[in-house]
Write a protein that holds these residues in place. Structure first.
Motif, mmCIF file in Angstrom:
data_model
loop_
_atom_site.group_PDB
_atom_site.id
_atom_site.type_symbol
_atom_site.label_atom_id
_atom_site.label_comp_id
_atom_site.label_asym_id
_atom_site.label_seq_id
_atom_site.Cartn_x
_atom_site.Cartn_y
_atom_site.Cartn_z
ATOM 1 N N ALA A 1 15.034 -34.867 8.561
ATOM 2 C CA ALA A 1 14.793 -34.533 7.494
ATOM 3 C C ALA A 1 14.951 -33.318 6.696
ATOM 4 N N LEU A 2 15.189 -32.289 7.330
ATOM 5 C CA LEU A 2 15.652 -31.188 6.578
ATOM 6 C C LEU A 2 17.040 -30.113 7.534
ATOM 7 N N GLN A 3 17.452 -29.494 6.748
ATOM 8 C CA GLN A 3 18.432 -28.621 7.434
ATOM 9 C C GLN A 3 19.974 -29.240 7.290
ATOM 10 N N ALA B 1 23.708 -21.049 15.379
ATOM 11 C CA ALA B 1 22.285 -19.793 15.937
ATOM 12 C C ALA B 1 20.903 -20.697 15.237
ATOM 13 N N SER B 2 20.007 -20.619 16.293
ATOM 14 C CA SER B 2 18.660 -21.089 15.703
ATOM 15 C C SER B 2 18.135 -20.211 14.232
ATOM 16 N N SER B 3 18.041 -22.120 13.987
ATOM 17 C CA SER B 3 17.196 -21.481 12.604
ATOM 18 C C SER B 3 15.450 -21.156 12.565
ATOM 19 N N TRP B 4 14.861 -21.422 13.855
ATOM 20 C CA TRP B 4 13.831 -21.505 13.845
ATOM 21 C C TRP B 4 13.033 -20.063 15.059
ATOM 22 N N GLY B 5 14.521 -18.827 15.200
ATOM 23 C CA GLY B 5 13.534 -17.814 15.790
ATOM 24 C C GLY B 5 14.535 -17.206 17.067
ATOM 25 N N GLY B 6 14.867 -16.063 16.759
ATOM 26 C CA GLY B 6 15.400 -15.259 17.927
ATOM 27 C C GLY B 6 16.567 -14.393 17.589
ATOM 28 N N ASP C 1 9.896 -10.079 1.963
ATOM 29 C CA ASP C 1 9.656 -9.245 1.357
ATOM 30 C C ASP C 1 8.257 -10.009 0.823
ATOM 31 N N ASP C 2 7.555 -9.433 0.279
ATOM 32 C CA ASP C 2 6.818 -10.609 -0.848
ATOM 33 C C ASP C 2 6.879 -11.103 -2.417
ATOM 34 N N HIS C 3 8.284 -11.560 -2.213
ATOM 35 C CA HIS C 3 8.517 -11.773 -3.315
ATOM 36 C C HIS C 3 7.327 -13.265 -4.018
ATOM 37 N N PRO C 4 7.665 -13.305 -5.149
ATOM 38 C CA PRO C 4 6.417 -13.540 -5.383
ATOM 39 C C PRO C 4 5.889 -15.573 -5.234
ATOM 40 N N PHE C 5 7.934 -16.630 -4.784
ATOM 41 C CA PHE C 5 7.667 -17.760 -4.653
ATOM 42 C C PHE C 5 7.798 -17.539 -2.655
ATOM 43 N N LEU C 6 9.705 -17.179 -2.871
ATOM 44 C CA LEU C 6 9.645 -17.218 -1.360
ATOM 45 C C LEU C 6 8.523 -16.422 -0.177
ATOM 46 N N SER C 7 8.273 -15.842 -0.497
ATOM 47 C CA SER C 7 7.300 -15.008 0.829
ATOM 48 C C SER C 7 6.665 -16.315 2.037
ATOM 49 N N GLY C 8 7.273 -15.457 2.990
ATOM 50 C CA GLY C 8 6.565 -16.486 3.922
ATOM 51 C C GLY C 8 7.159 -17.883 4.396
ATOM 52 N N LEU C 9 8.114 -17.982 3.559
ATOM 53 C CA LEU C 9 8.122 -19.981 3.635
ATOM 54 C C LEU C 9 10.225 -19.671 4.970
ATOM 55 N N PRO C 10 10.320 -20.458 5.172
ATOM 56 C CA PRO C 10 11.258 -20.861 6.461
ATOM 57 C C PRO C 10 12.886 -20.721 5.926
ATOM 58 N N PHE C 11 13.067 -20.512 5.007
ATOM 59 C CA PHE C 11 14.367 -20.441 3.738
ATOM 60 C C PHE C 11 14.681 -19.106 3.602
#
Length: 375
Positions: free
Chosen positions: A292-294, A31-36, A78-88
């Motif tokens: 470097a990641l994933q 599965a793509s981790s970028w989108g879809g 959601d609007d989690h104070p740390f995770l919000s908007g992060l790719p993971f």
């Protein structure tokens, strides 16, 4: 909208190498981790055998259960104070039958990277919480402002109805003098950055901690960290995989190595009881395998090892002696917008291979071309 150029290597889609005599006879989940939103099963020739279109982007940990169903972690913002908007950031885990029907779903704010089914039927998720200031001030290593909030992992056990029954808070069991952030200039905002979990037959949990470059073995009964694998060897690893031989495999990303060599990745195996290294694979040209990641690693039934070089969208299968017998490059390019431009990528968080007999035993009807084994 502008697009960045796609590297030539990423235009090579599908199977680029196949040794039909030595490849493990199975179907690979990607599965793509970028989108879809699609998760795919592909055969040794790279053909899609089956797929699921999910209600949210998967892109994190997914697997096939012994029942032939799909278990997937989903990206639900959601609007989690740390995770919000992060790719993971995750937020959901669910099981789907062969036809894509959702059997159940659990949502949890703070869930990130990975979630698994435990032997008792409950769900275990990677979560996150704020480290008390007095503990954070004692943590060694890393870069960043000492006064900023530090976050660290939790393990959260829930029923399939979403009721929480157990939680492990890492900062209550870590040692600031031992669990040092590094090697390399890692951000102090996170102490561990857990990216994968696995359950031992004893009920203990393995947690891959990228920021401290160790895999932690955790007692479910006491919460104690009973062993740290890879200390002084690993560099930002992913994907602990428990083998039938009493060992644990990891994908050692190596973006921040301190041995003087250019960054390179490798596959490393440790004995679960002694912690000693018992096997490793490095590309003949070490930096030719690098993400470097994933990324992920898996020991297969025939003794081969499957690895996902995440940022390149490449899956390779190597023998115990280091021969490559299968290589697959994800041909599915997904688009993600960034301000006024965008990037297309085939990157993947992990890949897993499953024997065809698993699906037959579970009563799943494979396409006619797949029922006899390898194409």
């Amino acid at each position: 909208m502008a697009f960045t150029a796609v590297p030539e290597r990423r235009r090579l889609g599908g199977v680029t190498l196949l040794d039909p005599e030595r490849v493990d006879k199975g179907l690979t989940l990607i599965a793509s981790s970028w989108g879809g939103t699609r998760v795919r099963l592909v055969d040794e020739a790279g053909a899609e055998v089956h797929g699921w279109d999910l209600p949210w982007p998967p892109g994190l940990g997914q697997t096939i259960t012994s029942r032939g169903t799909l278990l997937a972690n989903g990206k639900v913002r959601d609007d989690h104070p740390f995770l919000s908007g992060l790719p993971f950031q995750a937020g959901a885990i669910a099981e789907f039958d062969w036809d894509g029907r959702k059997l159940w779903e659990v949502r949890h704010s703070g869930h990130h990277h990975d979630g698994i089914l435990l032997a008792n039927g409950n769900v275990l998720l990677l979560g996150i919480g704020a480290v008390p200031e007095e503990i954070a001030a004692r943590v060694r290593g890393g870069i960043g402002e000492p006064g900023a909030t530090m976050w660290a992992d939790t393990l959260v056990e829930l029923t399939r109805e979403g009721d929480q029954i157990w939680e492990w808070r890492s900062w209550e069991h870590l040692d600031p003098e031992v669990d040092v952030i590094g090697p390399g200039p890692m951000d102090r905002e996170e102490w561990l950055h857990g990216n994968g979990i696995a359950e031992l037959e004893t009920g203990e949990i393995l947690l891959s901690a990228r920021q401290t470059s160790t895999v932690l073995r955790i007692s479910r009964e006491t919460g104690e960290i009973t062993r740290r694998y890879g200390s002084g060897t690993l560099a930002g690893q992913h994907s602990p995989w428990i083998t039938d031989d009493g060992t644990v495999l990891v994908f050692d990303n190596g973006f921040n190595r301190l041995d003087g060599a250019p960054p390179y990745s490798r596959l490393i195996e440790f004995d679960l009881e002694t912690g000693e290294e018992v096997w490793r694979y490095t590309d003949p040209v070490p930096w030719e395998l690098f993400s470097a990641l994933q990324s992920s690693v898996q020991r297969l039934p025939n003794g081969n090892t499957l690895a996902c070089e995440g940022l390149a969208g490449r899956v390779l299968e190597v023998t115990r002696d280091g021969d490559t017998v299968w290589e697959y490059v994800n041909p599915h390019m997904e688009f993600r917008a960034f301000q006024d431009s965008g990037v297309r990528s085939n990157r993947m968080f992990r890949a897993r291979k499953f024997p065809r007999d698993l699906f037959r035993t579970a009563g799943v009807t494979l396409p006619e071309s797949e029922r006899g084994g390898t194409r």
